[in-house]
Design a protein around this motif. Structure first.
Motif: not given
Length: 339
Positions: A179-187
Motif C-alpha cells: 500500500w506504500l506507493s498507492s498511499f503516496a501516488t494514488g496508483e
C-alpha cells in the motif's frame, strides 16, 4: 533434481544474455500495464517476444511471460488480450496473479501452462492448492517472507511446483499487498505495474547546506514526498518509499528496509533437499550486465550443488556483491536465527 534457474529478461538483449549464460528459462513481460515491471524503454512487443522465444527454443530453453498485475474496471480486455497473445506466440507458461484471469486462461487456452505469480500472495499450501484445483496452476512463485521450514512444509503439502527467489531486491511486503506507493501516488504498484511510477519520480540537485559535505547533493522525491538525500558521489538507487531514508527520533536512516540483496548461495543445498523446483532471479529492470553476472554465478553454484560436495566459492560471493543492492547481501526470511 536440480532446480531450474529462472532469470529476468527486461529486454531482448537481456533475454539472450540470460540464455547464453546458463538460464533454464527467462521471464518477460509486455510493454503495457499487464506487466508489474512496466518501465519505459523495457519489455517486449509481439515481434521482439517472438524473436526471443525463437532464440530460447532453438537452445532448448523456455520463455515465461508475466501478466502479473490486476485487471482494471473497464479495461480488463487488455489483460485477456495479453494472455491470448502469449498463447499465440507459443510461450512456455504465463505467470498470473488475478484469479479471474486464471479462469479465462484455463477456459480459452486449456493447453497453456499457468504459474501463480508472487503477486498472488500465496504463502500457504491451502491457497496454492485452491488455485491448482480451480484453475490448474502448475507452479507457484512464493513471496519472500517464508522461512526454509515454512517453504518445506508447503512443498510437502502440495503437488504444485514451487519456485523461490534466489537473488535480487527484497520486498518488505508480502508481494501483492503493498500500500506504500498507492498511499503516496494514488496508483498501486499491483495495478499500474511499477513501484514508484516514473512519472511521479523527481531528482533535484542542490548545493551543500551547513554541516553537509561540500559539493552538489541530490534529492529524490515521489509525488513531492522527500524519500532520500544523496551526498556527492554517493550511489543512488531507484527511489521507492520502502527503501527511503527518513528522520525518526532524531536519526536519519532506513526506517522500513535497508537496501540489500537476497543471496541464497549459503542455503542452496537446503533448497535442493526440500524439493524446490526453480530458483528465480529478480531484476527485469536491471541491465544485461547484471543478468550475465548473476546467471553465470548461480549456474555454476547449481551445477556444483547437483554434483555434490557443495561449497560456496569466495569468487561467487565477490561477483554477486558487485551487483547487490546497497552492496550488501542477506538470506532474508529464509534464515531467522532468533526463532
Amino acid at each position: 533434481m536440480t532446480p531450474d534457474l529462472i532469470c529476468p529478461a527486461g529486454s531482448l538483449p537481456a533475454l539472450k544474455t540470460a540464455i547464453d549464460h546458463g538460464a533454464d528459462a527467462v521471464y518477460a513481460g509486455f510493454k503495457n500495464a499487464t506487466n508489474a515491471r512496466n518501465f519505459a524503454g523495457l519489455n517486449f512487443d509481439d515481434k521482439a517476444l517472438a524473436s526471443g522465444i525463437d532464440y530460447a527454443h532453438r537452445r532448448g530453453r523456455q520463455v515465461l511471460v508475466a501478466i502479473n498485475t490486476f485487471p482494471q474496471p473497464g479495461r480488463s480486455g487488455a489483460w485477456r488480450q495479453a494472455v491470448d497473445a502469449a498463447a499465440e506466440l507459443g510461450v512456455d507458461a504465463v505467470i498470473l496473479a488475478d484469479v479471474g484471469l486464471m479462469a479465462y486462461a484455463r477456459e480459452q487456452h486449456p493447453e497453456l501452462r499457468l504459474h501463480l505469480s508472487v503477486q498472488g500472495s500465496a504463502s500457504n499450501y491451502e491457497a496454492v492448492n485452491f488455485c491448482r484445483r480451480e484453475f490448474g496452476i502448475r507452479r507457484v512463485v512464493l513471496p519472500r517472507v517464508l522461512t526454509l521450514a515454512q517453504v518445506a512444509h508447503l512443498i510437502a503439502n502440495t503437488e504444485v511446483e514451487v519456485e523461490v527467489f534466489g537473488f535480487g531486491s527484497l520486498c518488505v511486503m508480502n508481494e501483492g499487498r503493498c500500500w506504500l506507493s498507492s498511499f503516496a501516488t494514488g496508483e498501486s504498484p499491483n495495478t499500474v505495474g511499477a513501484c514508484s511510477p516514473a512519472k511521479y519520480v523527481r531528482w533535484e540537485k542542490r548545493l551543500a547546506q551547513a554541516g553537509e559535505a561540500p559539493g552538489e547533493h541530490m534529492e529524490a522525491r515521489l509525488n513531492g514526498i522527500l524519500i532520500d538525500r544523496f551526498a556527492p558521489r554517493e550511489s543512488a538507487g531507484y527511489p521507492t518509499l520502502c527503501k527511503g531514508r527518513f528522520a525518526v527520533r532524531g536519526d536519519i536512516y532506513y526506517a522500513l528496509e535497508e537496501p540489500t540483496s537476497l543471496n541464497v548461495l549459503e542455503v542452496l543445498p537446503e533448497l535442493l533437499a526440500i524439493g524446490v523446483a526453480a530458483i528465480k532471479v529478480e531484476g527485469r529492470q536491471r541491465s544485461p550486465a547484471y543478468v550475465a553476472q548473476v546467471t553465470r554465478t548461480l549456474r555454476a553454484a547449481l551445477d556444483r550443488a547437483r554434483r555434490g560436495n557443495y561449497q560456496v566459492e569466495a569468487a561467487w560471493q565477490a561477483d554477486l556483491a558487485k551487483v547487490s543492492e546497497g552492496r550488501q547481501a542477506t538470506l532474508g526470511a529464509y534464515s531467522r536465527p532468533w526463532r
